[in-house]
Write an enzyme that holds these catalytic residues in place. Sequence first.
Site, PDB file in Angstrom:
ATOM      1  N   HIS A  93       2.569   1.406  -4.694  1.00 58.12           N
ATOM      2  CA  HIS A  93       2.252   2.691  -4.093  1.00 58.12           C
ATOM      3  C   HIS A  93       3.493   3.267  -3.449  1.00 58.12           C
ATOM      4  O   HIS A  93       4.030   2.679  -2.511  1.00 58.12           O
ATOM      5  CB  HIS A  93       1.165   2.510  -3.016  1.00 58.12           C
ATOM      6  CG  HIS A  93      -0.164   2.106  -3.578  1.00 58.12           C
ATOM      7  ND1 HIS A  93      -1.299   2.834  -3.382  1.00 58.12           N
ATOM      8  CD2 HIS A  93      -0.510   1.053  -4.357  1.00 58.12           C
ATOM      9  CE1 HIS A  93      -2.314   2.246  -4.017  1.00 58.12           C
ATOM     10  NE2 HIS A  93      -1.858   1.158  -4.606  1.00 58.12           N
ATOM     11  N   CYS A 131      -1.683   9.022  -5.107  1.00 57.29           N
ATOM     12  CA  CYS A 131      -2.566   8.640  -4.010  1.00 57.29           C
ATOM     13  C   CYS A 131      -3.104   9.888  -3.330  1.00 57.29           C
ATOM     14  O   CYS A 131      -2.396  10.885  -3.164  1.00 57.29           O
ATOM     15  CB  CYS A 131      -1.849   7.713  -3.029  1.00 57.29           C
ATOM     16  SG  CYS A 131      -1.174   8.497  -1.585  1.00 57.29           S
ATOM     17  N   GLU A 132      -4.374   9.814  -2.998  1.00 56.53           N
ATOM     18  CA  GLU A 132      -5.010  11.011  -2.456  1.00 56.53           C
ATOM     19  C   GLU A 132      -4.648  11.252  -0.997  1.00 56.53           C
ATOM     20  O   GLU A 132      -4.986  12.285  -0.439  1.00 56.53           O
ATOM     21  CB  GLU A 132      -6.531  10.937  -2.644  1.00 56.53           C
ATOM     22  CG  GLU A 132      -7.223   9.860  -1.853  1.00 56.53           C
ATOM     23  CD  GLU A 132      -8.715   9.815  -2.187  1.00 56.53           C
ATOM     24  OE1 GLU A 132      -9.080  10.126  -3.333  1.00 56.53           O
ATOM     25  OE2 GLU A 132      -9.501   9.446  -1.294  1.00 56.53           O
ATOM     26  N   HIS A 133      -3.964  10.306  -0.378  1.00 51.86           N
ATOM     27  CA  HIS A 133      -3.574  10.509   1.017  1.00 51.86           C
ATOM     28  C   HIS A 133      -2.224  11.200   1.159  1.00 51.86           C
ATOM     29  O   HIS A 133      -2.014  11.948   2.101  1.00 51.86           O
ATOM     30  CB  HIS A 133      -3.545   9.171   1.765  1.00 51.86           C
ATOM     31  CG  HIS A 133      -4.863   8.474   1.741  1.00 51.86           C
ATOM     32  ND1 HIS A 133      -5.006   7.129   1.515  1.00 51.86           N
ATOM     33  CD2 HIS A 133      -6.111   8.965   1.875  1.00 51.86           C
ATOM     34  CE1 HIS A 133      -6.283   6.811   1.529  1.00 51.86           C
ATOM     35  NE2 HIS A 133      -6.976   7.909   1.741  1.00 51.86           N
ATOM     36  N   HIS A 134      -1.297  10.892   0.238  1.00 47.99           N
ATOM     37  CA  HIS A 134       0.048  11.451   0.356  1.00 47.99           C
ATOM     38  C   HIS A 134       0.490  12.227  -0.879  1.00 47.99           C
ATOM     39  O   HIS A 134       1.570  12.812  -0.882  1.00 47.99           O
ATOM     40  CB  HIS A 134       1.052  10.322   0.625  1.00 47.99           C
ATOM     41  CG  HIS A 134       0.717   9.504   1.826  1.00 47.99           C
ATOM     42  ND1 HIS A 134      -0.023   8.341   1.757  1.00 47.99           N
ATOM     43  CD2 HIS A 134       1.004   9.705   3.143  1.00 47.99           C
ATOM     44  CE1 HIS A 134      -0.181   7.859   2.978  1.00 47.99           C
ATOM     45  NE2 HIS A 134       0.422   8.659   3.834  1.00 47.99           N
ATOM     46  N   CYS A 192       3.723   5.584  -1.508  1.00 48.90           N
ATOM     47  CA  CYS A 192       3.557   5.921  -0.085  1.00 48.90           C
ATOM     48  C   CYS A 192       3.856   4.699   0.788  1.00 48.90           C
ATOM     49  O   CYS A 192       4.080   4.828   1.983  1.00 48.90           O
ATOM     50  CB  CYS A 192       2.171   6.499   0.198  1.00 48.90           C
ATOM     51  SG  CYS A 192       0.802   5.484  -0.316  1.00 48.90           S
ATOM     52  N   GLN A 233      -6.558   3.260  -5.104  1.00 51.65           N
ATOM     53  CA  GLN A 233      -6.631   2.229  -6.148  1.00 51.65           C
ATOM     54  C   GLN A 233      -8.016   1.600  -6.250  1.00 51.65           C
ATOM     55  O   GLN A 233      -8.494   1.283  -7.338  1.00 51.65           O
ATOM     56  CB  GLN A 233      -5.566   1.160  -5.872  1.00 51.65           C
ATOM     57  CG  GLN A 233      -5.435   0.152  -7.011  1.00 51.65           C
ATOM     58  CD  GLN A 233      -4.315  -0.826  -6.782  1.00 51.65           C
ATOM     59  OE1 GLN A 233      -3.267  -0.461  -6.251  1.00 51.65           O
ATOM     60  NE2 GLN A 233      -4.514  -2.067  -7.187  1.00 51.65           N
TER      61      GLN A 233
HETATM   62 ZN   LIG Z   1      -0.664   7.155   0.126  1.00 52.06          ZN
END
Ligand SMILES: [Zn+2]
Length: 208
Positions: A159, A90-93, A161, A131
Amino acid sequence: MAATKNKAVPEKRPTRQEAEAAVRTMILWAGDDPDREGLLETPSRVVRAYEEFFAGYAQDPREILAKTFSEVEGYDEMIVMNDIRFESHCEHHMVPIIGKVHVGYLPDKRVVGISKLARVVDAFAHRLQIQEKLTAQIANTLNDVLQPRGVAVVIDASHQCMTTRGVHKPGTSMITSRMLGAFRSDASTRREFLAFIGMAHGIIGSNA
Ligand SMILES: [Zn+2]
């Protein structure tokens, strides 16, 4: 290296040494000693792992699909590839997203080897992702290159995260879909696809 294949990759890529130094910084920041025996090789291992996790930046999914077969004896029924397992981040975490992709298309003269579908999934999955974007990229690429009568992509993924941090909800998964062409406009085509992938009873509505 990958600059021509993906605009997101900056022209000036940091060196491996710089990447390893960054990992060392993260170890220190987490509160451990990067010079103790068990961690000495960790920065280089992490960088090697990143090479695998993010190999997709050096791959061109359109090129993967470039070789298509047109002599298919007029076959024009739905082609479905089920349960393509993928691992993404995931590009956030930057933690794993692990799940399955189901791909369907209605060929119009051109079909592609099934292993190519899996390779396209991997080329996009091995990048920093969300996603929804992964789902759309796979569908749009198949649609652009194969120019079929329709494309359907459904992704069911968990996910980390969500499961290992933040709200800590193990066992949850997220489903996304993108339906193009006949899969979007024709309910019976969509139903047939959802039946093939075992989702006929409805969680998925009429479009992406
Ligand atoms: Zn994430």
